[in-house]
Every structure is written in C-alpha cells, then in structure tokens.
Design a protein around this motif. Structure first.
Motif, mmCIF file in Angstrom:
data_model
loop_
_atom_site.group_PDB
_atom_site.id
_atom_site.type_symbol
_atom_site.label_atom_id
_atom_site.label_comp_id
_atom_site.label_asym_id
_atom_site.label_seq_id
_atom_site.Cartn_x
_atom_site.Cartn_y
_atom_site.Cartn_z
ATOM 1 N N UNK A 192 10.637 -4.382 7.327
ATOM 2 C CA UNK A 192 10.671 -5.375 6.266
ATOM 3 C C UNK A 192 9.834 -4.862 5.088
ATOM 4 N N UNK A 193 10.477 -4.653 3.950
ATOM 5 C CA UNK A 193 9.794 -4.064 2.793
ATOM 6 C C UNK A 193 8.570 -4.864 2.355
ATOM 7 N N UNK A 194 8.649 -6.194 2.384
ATOM 8 C CA UNK A 194 7.507 -6.990 1.929
ATOM 9 C C UNK A 194 6.321 -6.865 2.891
ATOM 10 N N UNK A 195 6.578 -6.635 4.173
ATOM 11 C CA UNK A 195 5.483 -6.464 5.131
ATOM 12 C C UNK A 195 4.805 -5.097 4.994
ATOM 13 N N UNK A 196 5.487 -4.140 4.351
ATOM 14 C CA UNK A 196 4.869 -2.819 4.123
ATOM 15 C C UNK A 196 3.794 -2.875 3.045
ATOM 16 N N UNK A 197 3.733 -3.954 2.257
ATOM 17 C CA UNK A 197 2.697 -4.064 1.224
ATOM 18 C C UNK A 197 1.302 -3.939 1.830
ATOM 19 N N UNK A 198 1.100 -4.476 3.027
ATOM 20 C CA UNK A 198 -0.205 -4.348 3.703
ATOM 21 C C UNK A 198 -0.502 -2.887 4.016
ATOM 22 N N UNK A 199 0.506 -2.121 4.376
ATOM 23 C CA UNK A 199 0.329 -0.693 4.649
ATOM 24 C C UNK A 199 -0.064 0.046 3.383
ATOM 25 N N UNK A 200 0.660 -0.218 2.290
ATOM 26 C CA UNK A 200 0.335 0.475 1.027
ATOM 27 C C UNK A 200 -1.094 0.155 0.600
ATOM 28 N N UNK A 201 -1.513 -1.095 0.719
ATOM 29 C CA UNK A 201 -2.885 -1.480 0.358
ATOM 30 C C UNK A 201 -3.904 -0.789 1.248
ATOM 31 N N UNK A 202 -3.622 -0.699 2.540
ATOM 32 C CA UNK A 202 -4.513 -0.043 3.490
ATOM 33 C C UNK A 202 -4.694 1.436 3.129
ATOM 34 N N UNK A 203 -3.597 2.111 2.832
ATOM 35 C CA UNK A 203 -3.665 3.543 2.485
ATOM 36 C C UNK A 203 -4.478 3.744 1.214
ATOM 37 N N UNK A 204 -4.203 2.953 0.191
ATOM 38 C CA UNK A 204 -4.920 3.107 -1.086
ATOM 39 C C UNK A 204 -6.407 2.807 -0.909
ATOM 40 N N UNK A 205 -6.746 1.753 -0.175
ATOM 41 C CA UNK A 205 -8.166 1.416 -0.003
ATOM 42 C C UNK A 205 -8.897 2.482 0.809
ATOM 43 N N UNK A 206 -8.260 3.061 1.813
ATOM 44 C CA UNK A 206 -8.899 4.126 2.597
ATOM 45 C C UNK A 206 -9.085 5.397 1.770
ATOM 46 N N UNK A 207 -8.177 5.636 0.846
ATOM 47 C CA UNK A 207 -8.264 6.863 0.053
ATOM 48 C C UNK A 207 -9.553 6.923 -0.752
ATOM 49 N N UNK A 208 -10.062 5.772 -1.175
ATOM 50 C CA UNK A 208 -11.326 5.752 -1.927
ATOM 51 C C UNK A 208 -12.485 6.223 -1.061
ATOM 52 N N UNK A 209 -12.553 5.769 0.170
ATOM 53 C CA UNK A 209 -13.643 6.147 1.064
ATOM 54 C C UNK A 209 -13.493 7.529 1.662
#
Length: 140
Positions: free
Chosen positions: A29-46
């Motif tokens: 489900x494309x809308x449920x992947x939004x949590x994945x994209x946010x997780x990847x971006x937030x981890x990239x900072x750390x």
C-alpha cells in the motif's frame, strides 16, 4: 520507526570495519510506505558519518523508466522513493544484469518493474577520506 525495515549495525571482526544495514520490505500500500520513507530519512541524519547500505524490496519504483507496461499514469506516490533517496543522501549502487525484477506474469497485459533495489550512502561511494573503506576494495 517503521515495521517495513530491520536496521542493524554490523562490524566485521577480522577487519574491524563497521557499517549500518537496513533490510527493507516496503508495504504494498503506497500510503503505508510513507512511514518507511520517514524512517529512512530520519535515520540518515544520525548515520551520516557511518557507511550505510539499504537493500531489499521497496515495492516502489524510482523513475518511469523502471516500469514497462500497464498504466502510463505517473501517480504522485511514485515520486516518494526518489524524494526519500535524495533527502536521505543515498545513491543507487551500479549493477549489471536484468533491469526489471518483477512481473505480473500476465502475457495479455504484461507489466514489468524494477522493484528490488540496493542503495548505498554516497559518502561510502565518493568520500576518499571516509574512515571505513568499501568492503572488498583494497586499501591504499
């Protein structure tokens, strides 16, 4: 945090090389992947200063050229993987072999796509002063 990824830190004891790895299985489900994209971006900072490999089935395509057949409509949700990759400052690994990795197995209305992917932090690819060398690449 997302239930679509497993994140681990890896240390190769023989060489003391350390890096982070994320194993991805993106929701259908494309809308449920939004949590994945946010997780990847937030981890990239750390994890900016540590090599990081993301690999798995993102269940998304990055570009229209990663799909052949089916609807030619480019839904707004299709831009999210590319946006995530840019915001997380990761890049596709270069590879050879089959471009398309998935098929609907329907000869009358064939759709093929590149869904499985591996991404690598740009620092690992391009930073000659990185503390951790690329595994398998001889040190200078």
């Amino acid at each position: 945090m997302s239930d679509q990824a497993i994140h681990v830190s890896v240390t190769i004891l023989a060489t003391n090389i350390s890096f982070n790895t994320s194993i991805i299985y993106g929701d259908n489900n494309a809308s449920l992947r939004d949590a994945l994209w946010s997780d990847i971006v937030s981890r990239s900072d750390g994890w900016e200063s540590t090599p990081w490999i993301l690999m798995g089935d993102f269940n998304a395509i990055r570009n229209q050229s990663d799909r052949l057949g089916g609807s030619t409509t480019w839904a707004g949700t299709m831009d999210r993987l590319d946006t995530c990759i840019r915001e997380a400052k990761v890049d596709d690994l270069r590879y050879s072999g089959m471009h398309y990795t998935w098929s609907n197995q329907c000869p009358e209305n064939l759709i093929i796509q590149k869904l499985d992917d591996a991404n690598l932090v740009i620092m690992w690819l391009r930073n000659p002063h990185a503390k951790t060398p690329i595994p398998g690449k001889p040190s200078k």
